[in-house]
Motif scaffolding. Sequence first.
Motif, PDB file in Angstrom:
ATOM      1  N   GLN A   1       4.565   0.970  -8.903  1.00 50.69           N
ATOM      2  CA  GLN A   1       3.816   2.011  -7.650  1.00 50.69           C
ATOM      3  C   GLN A   1       4.298   1.220  -6.478  1.00 50.69           C
ATOM      4  N   VAL A   2       4.842   1.950  -5.550  1.00 46.39           N
ATOM      5  CA  VAL A   2       5.254   1.471  -4.193  1.00 46.39           C
ATOM      6  C   VAL A   2       4.128   1.655  -3.149  1.00 46.39           C
ATOM      7  N   LEU A   3       3.940   2.924  -3.057  1.00 47.77           N
ATOM      8  CA  LEU A   3       2.927   3.650  -2.061  1.00 47.77           C
ATOM      9  C   LEU A   3       1.853   4.372  -2.663  1.00 47.77           C
ATOM     10  N   SER A   4       0.617   4.397  -2.335  1.00 46.76           N
ATOM     11  CA  SER A   4      -0.466   5.138  -2.891  1.00 46.76           C
ATOM     12  C   SER A   4      -1.031   5.616  -1.369  1.00 46.76           C
ATOM     13  N   ALA A   5      -1.467   7.177  -1.656  1.00 48.43           N
ATOM     14  CA  ALA A   5      -1.951   7.674  -0.666  1.00 48.43           C
ATOM     15  C   ALA A   5      -3.248   8.417  -1.084  1.00 48.43           C
TER      16      ALA A   5
ATOM     17  N   TRP B   1      -7.399  14.373  -3.176  1.00 56.57           N
ATOM     18  CA  TRP B   1      -5.973  14.524  -3.477  1.00 56.57           C
ATOM     19  C   TRP B   1      -5.371  12.928  -3.730  1.00 56.57           C
ATOM     20  N   HIS B   2      -4.406  12.704  -4.349  1.00 58.93           N
ATOM     21  CA  HIS B   2      -3.834  11.393  -4.658  1.00 58.93           C
ATOM     22  C   HIS B   2      -2.251  11.571  -4.760  1.00 58.93           C
ATOM     23  N   VAL B   3      -1.396  10.663  -4.072  1.00 64.81           N
ATOM     24  CA  VAL B   3      -0.033  10.805  -4.040  1.00 64.81           C
ATOM     25  C   VAL B   3       0.385   9.486  -4.373  1.00 64.81           C
ATOM     26  N   SER B   4       0.828   9.108  -5.594  1.00 67.00           N
ATOM     27  CA  SER B   4       1.608   7.896  -5.793  1.00 67.00           C
ATOM     28  C   SER B   4       3.203   7.849  -5.611  1.00 67.00           C
ATOM     29  N   VAL B   5       3.697   7.027  -5.049  1.00 70.35           N
ATOM     30  CA  VAL B   5       5.221   7.043  -4.805  1.00 70.35           C
ATOM     31  C   VAL B   5       5.845   5.850  -5.247  1.00 70.35           C
ATOM     32  N   ASN B   6       7.123   6.058  -6.052  1.00 69.31           N
ATOM     33  CA  ASN B   6       7.884   4.826  -6.190  1.00 69.31           C
ATOM     34  C   ASN B   6       9.247   5.416  -5.851  1.00 69.31           C
TER      35      ASN B   6
ATOM     36  N   PHE C   1      -4.555  -0.059   6.276  1.00 64.80           N
ATOM     37  CA  PHE C   1      -3.980  -0.124   7.844  1.00 64.80           C
ATOM     38  C   PHE C   1      -2.789   0.816   7.691  1.00 64.80           C
ATOM     39  N   LEU C   2      -3.159   1.792   6.979  1.00 64.32           N
ATOM     40  CA  LEU C   2      -1.976   2.909   7.190  1.00 64.32           C
ATOM     41  C   LEU C   2      -2.752   4.378   6.756  1.00 64.32           C
TER      42      LEU C   2
ATOM     43  N   GLY D   1      -5.910  11.525   4.896  1.00 61.62           N
ATOM     44  CA  GLY D   1      -6.267  10.165   4.311  1.00 61.62           C
ATOM     45  C   GLY D   1      -5.729   9.068   4.643  1.00 61.62           C
ATOM     46  N   CYS D   2      -6.018   7.964   3.550  1.00 57.63           N
ATOM     47  CA  CYS D   2      -5.563   6.719   3.860  1.00 57.63           C
ATOM     48  C   CYS D   2      -4.368   6.344   2.995  1.00 57.63           C
ATOM     49  N   ALA D   3      -3.685   5.173   3.262  1.00 57.04           N
ATOM     50  CA  ALA D   3      -2.431   4.805   2.300  1.00 57.04           C
ATOM     51  C   ALA D   3      -2.407   3.433   2.214  1.00 57.04           C
ATOM     52  N   TYR D   4      -1.778   2.966   1.352  1.00 56.75           N
ATOM     53  CA  TYR D   4      -1.636   1.491   0.977  1.00 56.75           C
ATOM     54  C   TYR D   4      -0.424   1.305   0.253  1.00 56.75           C
TER      55      TYR D   4
END
Length: 99
Positions: free
Chosen positions: A1-5, A12-17, A75-76, A89-92
Amino acid sequence: QVLSASGNEPSWHVSVNAKGMVLERPNQEPLALPYLEEQLPEGRFNLTSEANGLRLELWIAPQRCVDSASGAVSFLSAELRSNCKVERGCAYFGGSRSQ
């Protein structure tokens, strides 16, 4: 998993790879989508997907963000736009991608 928001109210939740993004919402099946990434000035970027009649945009910006439910600081900041609706929302980053 590269990015999670993620965001709250509604949740809601989005995971990105590298393979795609997955949108998760309560009481709904997870939705896996391909995406295009666009780099923007000042470290910002957005991910865009259009599939199954849904247009989804995830906008990420490097600014301090406090999760309204947990109080966790990242910090995102993240903004999820789906069919003209905007949710914040926030992301990391996690894993292999550097900030």
